[in-house]
Design an enzyme around this catalytic site. Sequence first.
Site, PDB file in Angstrom:
ATOM      1  N   HIS A  53      28.228  -6.911 -75.315  1.00 38.59           N
ATOM      2  CA  HIS A  53      27.441  -7.446 -76.433  1.00 38.59           C
ATOM      3  C   HIS A  53      27.831  -8.876 -76.801  1.00 38.59           C
ATOM      4  O   HIS A  53      27.767  -9.267 -77.974  1.00 38.59           O
ATOM      5  CB  HIS A  53      27.581  -6.550 -77.663  1.00 38.59           C
ATOM      6  CG  HIS A  53      26.994  -5.193 -77.511  1.00 38.59           C
ATOM      7  ND1 HIS A  53      26.942  -4.280 -78.548  1.00 38.59           N
ATOM      8  CD2 HIS A  53      26.416  -4.573 -76.451  1.00 38.59           C
ATOM      9  CE1 HIS A  53      26.365  -3.160 -78.138  1.00 38.59           C
ATOM     10  NE2 HIS A  53      26.044  -3.316 -76.849  1.00 38.59           N
ATOM     11  N   ASP A  97      25.451  -4.784 -69.316  1.00 36.02           N
ATOM     12  CA  ASP A  97      24.925  -3.799 -70.264  1.00 36.02           C
ATOM     13  C   ASP A  97      23.459  -4.086 -70.544  1.00 36.02           C
ATOM     14  O   ASP A  97      23.134  -4.851 -71.434  1.00 36.02           O
ATOM     15  CB  ASP A  97      25.740  -3.852 -71.562  1.00 36.02           C
ATOM     16  CG  ASP A  97      25.324  -2.805 -72.565  1.00 36.02           C
ATOM     17  OD1 ASP A  97      24.635  -1.848 -72.194  1.00 36.02           O
ATOM     18  OD2 ASP A  97      25.689  -2.955 -73.747  1.00 36.02           O
ATOM     19  N   ASP A 121      25.455   3.660 -68.023  1.00 32.19           N
ATOM     20  CA  ASP A 121      25.436   2.674 -69.105  1.00 32.19           C
ATOM     21  C   ASP A 121      26.849   2.329 -69.560  1.00 32.19           C
ATOM     22  O   ASP A 121      27.085   2.075 -70.735  1.00 32.19           O
ATOM     23  CB  ASP A 121      24.601   3.200 -70.284  1.00 32.19           C
ATOM     24  CG  ASP A 121      24.419   2.148 -71.378  1.00 32.19           C
ATOM     25  OD1 ASP A 121      24.553   0.950 -71.072  1.00 32.19           O
ATOM     26  OD2 ASP A 121      24.165   2.530 -72.541  1.00 32.19           O
ATOM     27  N   GLU A 156      17.378   0.955 -76.120  1.00 33.18           N
ATOM     28  CA  GLU A 156      18.582   1.781 -76.204  1.00 33.18           C
ATOM     29  C   GLU A 156      19.549   1.220 -77.233  1.00 33.18           C
ATOM     30  O   GLU A 156      20.198   1.973 -77.976  1.00 33.18           O
ATOM     31  CB  GLU A 156      19.267   1.847 -74.839  1.00 33.18           C
ATOM     32  CG  GLU A 156      20.495   2.771 -74.788  1.00 33.18           C
ATOM     33  CD  GLU A 156      21.789   2.129 -75.268  1.00 33.18           C
ATOM     34  OE1 GLU A 156      22.742   2.872 -75.573  1.00 33.18           O
ATOM     35  OE2 GLU A 156      21.855   0.880 -75.348  1.00 33.18           O
ATOM     36  N   GLU A 157      19.657  -0.100 -77.291  1.00 34.66           N
ATOM     37  CA  GLU A 157      20.655  -0.725 -78.150  1.00 34.66           C
ATOM     38  C   GLU A 157      20.403  -0.462 -79.635  1.00 34.66           C
ATOM     39  O   GLU A 157      21.300  -0.612 -80.451  1.00 34.66           O
ATOM     40  CB  GLU A 157      20.703  -2.239 -77.900  1.00 34.66           C
ATOM     41  CG  GLU A 157      21.154  -2.632 -76.503  1.00 34.66           C
ATOM     42  CD  GLU A 157      22.621  -2.315 -76.228  1.00 34.66           C
ATOM     43  OE1 GLU A 157      23.282  -1.758 -77.121  1.00 34.66           O
ATOM     44  OE2 GLU A 157      23.087  -2.634 -75.126  1.00 34.66           O
ATOM     45  N   HIS A 206      19.224   1.480 -69.079  1.00 31.30           N
ATOM     46  CA  HIS A 206      18.287   0.871 -70.040  1.00 31.30           C
ATOM     47  C   HIS A 206      18.029  -0.588 -69.700  1.00 31.30           C
ATOM     48  O   HIS A 206      18.920  -1.328 -69.287  1.00 31.30           O
ATOM     49  CB  HIS A 206      18.737   1.069 -71.488  1.00 31.30           C
ATOM     50  CG  HIS A 206      20.009   0.380 -71.891  1.00 31.30           C
ATOM     51  ND1 HIS A 206      20.053  -0.915 -72.349  1.00 31.30           N
ATOM     52  CD2 HIS A 206      21.296   0.831 -71.960  1.00 31.30           C
ATOM     53  CE1 HIS A 206      21.293  -1.241 -72.676  1.00 31.30           C
ATOM     54  NE2 HIS A 206      22.076  -0.201 -72.441  1.00 31.30           N
TER      55      HIS A 206
END
Length: 490
Positions: free
Chosen positions: A432, A300, A362, A334-335, A288
Site C-alpha cells: 500500500h 498487491d 493476494d 478488494e481493497e 484482485h
Amino acid sequence: MKYILLIFFMNLLPQHAGKSLRRDDSYPKTFEDIKNEIAGYRDIAKAIIDLAVHGKAQNRSYERLAVFADTIGPRLSGSKNLDAAIKYMFSALWEDGLENVHLEPVKVPHWERGEEFAMMLEPRNHSIAILGLGSSIATPPEGITAEVIVVASFDELRKRAQEAKGKIVVYNEPYISYGETVRYRSQGAVEAAKVGAVASLIRSIASFSIHSPHTGWQNYQPDVPRIPTACISVEDAEMMSRMSSRGTKIVVHLKMGAKTYPHSPSFNTVAEIVGSKYPEQIVLVSGHLDSWDVGQGAMDDGGGAFISWEALSLIKDLGLRPKRTLRLVLWTAEEQGGVGAEQYYQLHKENISNFDIVMESDEGTFRPSGLGFTGNAKARDIMKEIMSLLQPINVTDVYDSADGTDIDYWMRVGVPGASLRDDLSKYFWFHHSQGDTMTVQDPNQMNLCAAVWTVVSYVIADMEEMLPRNTEVAGDSLFFLFEETVWKEH
C-alpha cells in the site's frame, strides 16, 4: 454407529431415485484409491512445471504484468485507471483464446484523496510524509492547525482522553504483525474522535520503512464524529514520540482534499476453460485487479491476478482440458473490503454445491513455500497428496487456513479454500505504498508461483470426485454423511 448410518442412508434412497450421489454413479473411493489417482498426475505436473519454469512460458506472467502495470498504473476503486485495467484484461483474456470471457457488473466505492500535505510547525518546520486513508473526509479548506498528542495504544488514548480534546492524535503503535496492528489504521480515527480529537495520524502498518507512508481503508462509525485521518511514516511517528516524551510541544498543520463520490459501476473480470465432463462444477482461481492509488499495484495484487491468468494459459498451452470448469475471476474493489467479491457471491451462491474449491493469491508472489488451506481433514489429506506433485520445485507444505478477503464468503459456508503461501519477509515493506512497483517482482519467483497455482488447480479440476466437505451445502449433506462413514472405515 456406522451400520445405523448406513441403514439411515439406505432408507432415504427412494427419495433420491434417479439422482446420482456420486458423479460417476460409483461407490465412494477410499483414500488409497485417491492417492493412486493423484500419483497418476505426476507426468502432467512435471510438464506444467517444465513449461512454467524452464520452457517457452518462462517469465511470461512477469512480462505480462510489467506491460500491464507500466501501461495502466495504480487502479483505485471507482477510478478511470481501474476502468482502463478492466478493459485491458478483457481484451487480453479474449486474445489469449480463453473461453466465456465476460464482465460481471458490480457497484463499488469511489473515493479520491485529492491534494494533501502535513507540516510540523513546532518545535521546528518539518514536512511530514502522509497518505490519506481510504474513505477519510477532507479537512476544512484552510486546513487544521493543532497541537499533537502521541499515544502508543488505544488504552493509552483512553487514559489520556482529557488531554486529547481539540488535538491531533498521533498513533505510534509498535508493529507486531499486520493482522494485529492494522486495527490502528481501521479504527484509529473513530477512537480519536470519541475523545474529541480533530484529526488522527497513524504510524504506517509496515515492518520496515524508508520514510514511506502506507495507505489503506479505514472505517467510520455512524454515531461517532468523522475526522480527517492519514498515515505517516514510521520515522515521523517515532520522532514525534521521542519529542513528546521529552515534554516538547508539537504543533502540526494538516490539509487534505479527500472526497467521497456516489458508488461507481465496475466489473469482476471472468474467463474459463470449460470442463470436459462436469462443466457445471467450478474450480475458481483468482486475484484482485484493483489496487491503491500509489505505486503500480504490481505486488498487491498484480502478481496474484497474473499467476491466476497464467494458470489457465499454461493448461491451454499444454492442450489439457480438465473434467471441471477452471474459472478465473479478477476481483474488483478488494481493497475496500471485498466489495466486488461479495456481489459475486450473492449472484452465484445458489450454485454453491458446484463450487469445488475457491483459490486466491493476494499475499505476494515471492518464493512460494506451499498453500494455506481451509477445509475438513479428508480434504486436507487430499491436498497434501496433490502438493507432493510439486516436490521437483520443493513446494509441498500445506498450512492451516487459507487467507483471502474475496474467497472468505465461500469458505464461511463450507466450500474448501486455498491461498498461496510465499516468503512474506519483505511484503509489508512495500504494501500500500509508493514502493509497490514492478521493481519488487522477481520473474523466477513468479514462475514458481505460477507452477504451483497451475498444478493444484488443474489436478483438483480433473480428479473424478470433488473435494469432500462436511458442511451442509445445497442439499449435499446426505452424501457427505455417508462418505464420512465410508472414509473412516478405509
